[in-house]
Write a protein that holds these residues in place. Structure first.
Motif, PDB file in Angstrom:
ATOM      1  N   THR A 294     -15.531  -6.783   3.563  1.00  0.00           N
ATOM      2  CA  THR A 294     -14.481  -6.806   4.161  1.00  0.00           C
ATOM      3  C   THR A 294     -13.238  -7.057   3.055  1.00  0.00           C
ATOM      4  OG1 THR A 294     -14.952  -7.565   6.131  1.00  0.00           O
ATOM      5  CG2 THR A 294     -13.011  -7.992   5.949  1.00  0.00           C
ATOM      6  N   ARG A 295     -13.653  -8.022   2.039  1.00  0.00           N
ATOM      7  CA  ARG A 295     -12.641  -8.303   0.993  1.00  0.00           C
ATOM      8  C   ARG A 295     -12.537  -7.069  -0.170  1.00  0.00           C
ATOM      9  NH1 ARG A 295     -13.243  -9.959  -4.103  1.00  0.00           N
ATOM     10  NH2 ARG A 295     -15.499 -10.292  -3.880  1.00  0.00           N
ATOM     11  N   MET A 296     -13.656  -6.672  -0.255  1.00  0.00           N
ATOM     12  CA  MET A 296     -13.660  -5.095  -0.962  1.00  0.00           C
ATOM     13  C   MET A 296     -12.591  -4.165  -0.683  1.00  0.00           C
ATOM     14  SD  MET A 296     -17.509  -5.053  -2.523  1.00  0.00           S
ATOM     15  CE  MET A 296     -17.183  -3.587  -3.306  1.00  0.00           C
ATOM     16  N   ILE A 297     -12.851  -4.111   0.998  1.00  0.00           N
ATOM     17  CA  ILE A 297     -11.971  -2.937   1.592  1.00  0.00           C
ATOM     18  C   ILE A 297     -10.413  -3.387   1.485  1.00  0.00           C
ATOM     19  CG2 ILE A 297     -11.523  -2.300   3.871  1.00  0.00           C
ATOM     20  CD1 ILE A 297     -14.365  -2.163   4.495  1.00  0.00           C
ATOM     21  N   SER A 298     -10.073  -4.695   1.851  1.00  0.00           N
ATOM     22  CA  SER A 298      -8.636  -5.235   1.456  1.00  0.00           C
ATOM     23  C   SER A 298      -8.133  -4.950   0.147  1.00  0.00           C
ATOM     24  CB  SER A 298      -8.848  -6.499   1.912  1.00  0.00           C
ATOM     25  OG  SER A 298      -7.424  -7.301   1.793  1.00  0.00           O
ATOM     26  N   GLU A 299      -8.984  -5.461  -0.866  1.00  0.00           N
ATOM     27  CA  GLU A 299      -8.754  -5.041  -2.310  1.00  0.00           C
ATOM     28  C   GLU A 299      -8.241  -3.416  -2.416  1.00  0.00           C
ATOM     29  OE1 GLU A 299     -11.642  -6.756  -4.559  1.00  0.00           O
ATOM     30  OE2 GLU A 299     -10.780  -8.784  -4.174  1.00  0.00           O
TER      31      GLU A 299
ATOM     32  N   ALA B  58      -4.334   0.778  -3.092  1.00  0.00           N
ATOM     33  CA  ALA B  58      -4.152   2.054  -2.953  1.00  0.00           C
ATOM     34  C   ALA B  58      -2.508   2.011  -2.500  1.00  0.00           C
ATOM     35  CB  ALA B  58      -4.648   2.620  -1.482  1.00  0.00           C
ATOM     36  N   GLN B  59      -2.224   0.895  -2.061  1.00  0.00           N
ATOM     37  CA  GLN B  59      -0.647   0.690  -1.544  1.00  0.00           C
ATOM     38  C   GLN B  59       0.234   0.451  -2.930  1.00  0.00           C
ATOM     39  OE1 GLN B  59       0.792   0.904   1.418  1.00  0.00           O
ATOM     40  NE2 GLN B  59       2.555   1.149   0.307  1.00  0.00           N
TER      41      GLN B  59
END
Length: 311
Positions: free
Chosen positions: A206-211, A216-217
């Protein structure tokens, strides 16, 4: 008178039979066979890529390293074999803590060889014993080295220091093995993979996806900023080009009007009356429109011209 019931063996056998000669030959063959068996059971062959360890009453008395034919003392000496080539050992998977307090599972393998069989037998006893000691040292060194790195530095290829880490682990493991006189050398220690403990996988993913979304943003924002910069620069260049073109056009127009005026002056100077009439007609274009009413006497030259009288 000879008894007819008595059988003469010499007559029946056709001659005498020498039992002594056959007995000697048989004994000789038995001795020869026994001698050959004795020799061959006490001869051993050393092949390429192996050590032969000669023991006497359990103690190592000789290590044969070179290929060839060798002998041992019968009955009191025995021979065993150890590999001389490099071997691969799959180190057991172990859990360690990183510098930033993350728990990960590390799976390593080692390439190693026996350098001094006598020391290896004396201190590690067997191959399994040498591998066990080697695994302890590898785990200790890997835990110490990875404990000085953050989790991202271990798993991220861009930041990874695995190459130098493997070299450091190999060097330190060899120092421990040399200090214990184990007679083995580790050629290389490599990390096969890193995994997360089951209870940590979901939160880390989950943390990796958020990072990754944040990254990407960030890239999108950088792209928008670059797009706006390019648009602004292009607009500025377009305005500069248009301004220059307008200035050039005004210059050319001014030169053309000046040239036209020159031609007009040269032409009208040849017939002043025609020039007066032309200027008058030109002035009418600006003063007379569809709603203009002009009252002229019938004998006016202009009226006569409008009505088609030319004389």
């Amino acid at each position: 008178m000879v008894d007819q019931n008595v059988i003469d063996l010499k007559e029946r056998g056709g001659g005498s039979f020498n039992w002594k000669n056959y007995t000697k030959m048989g004994i000789f063959l038995i001795i020869l066979i026994a001698l050959l068996v004795f020799i061959f059971t006490n001869v051993f062959v050393v092949k390429q890529g192996e050590y032969k360890v000669v023991r006497q009453f359990g103690e190592v008395v000789r290590i044969v390293k070179e290929p060839g034919l060798n002998y041992k003392v019968p009955f009191i000496q025995s021979v065993s074999t150890l590999p001389k080539y490099q071997m691969t050992y799959d180190v057991s998977q172990a859990e360690i803590n990183t510098k930033d307090k993350k728990r990960i599972l590390i799976d390593n393998y080692a390439i190693w060889r026996i350098e001094d069989p006598k020391k290896m037998i004396s201190n590690a006893r067997t191959l399994e014993g040498a591998e066990s000691r080697m695994e302890e040292f590898i785990y200790s060194v890997v835990r110490s080295e990875l404990g000085q790195l953050d989790y991202d530095e271990i798993i991220n290829d861009e930041k990874s220091s695995r190459g130098s880490l493997n070299d450091r682990v190999t060097e330190k493991v060899n120092e421990f093995l040399d200090g214990g006189n184990y007679g083995v050398v580790v050629t290389d220690v490599r990390m096969k993979r890193t995994d997360l403990p089951g209870e940590n996988e979901k939160s880390v993913f989950t943390r990796m996806i958020s990072e990754r979304e944040t990254k990407a943003q960030e890239y999108l924002s950088m792209g928008d900023a670059e797009k706006n910069r390019v648009i602004a620069q292009t607009d500025r260049e377009v305005k500069e080009i248009l301004a220059k073109a307008t200035a050039d056009a005004e210059t050319i127009r001014g030169e053309g009007e000046g040239e036209a005026a020159k031609v007009y002056n040269q032409t009208f100077s040849k017939d002043p009356e025609f020039y007066t009439m032309f200027r008058t007609l030109e002035s009418y274009k600006k003063t007379i429109n569809g709603e203009t009413v002009i009252v002229l006497p019938s004998n006016s030259p202009y009226a006569r011209m409008l009505m088609g009288y030319t004389d």
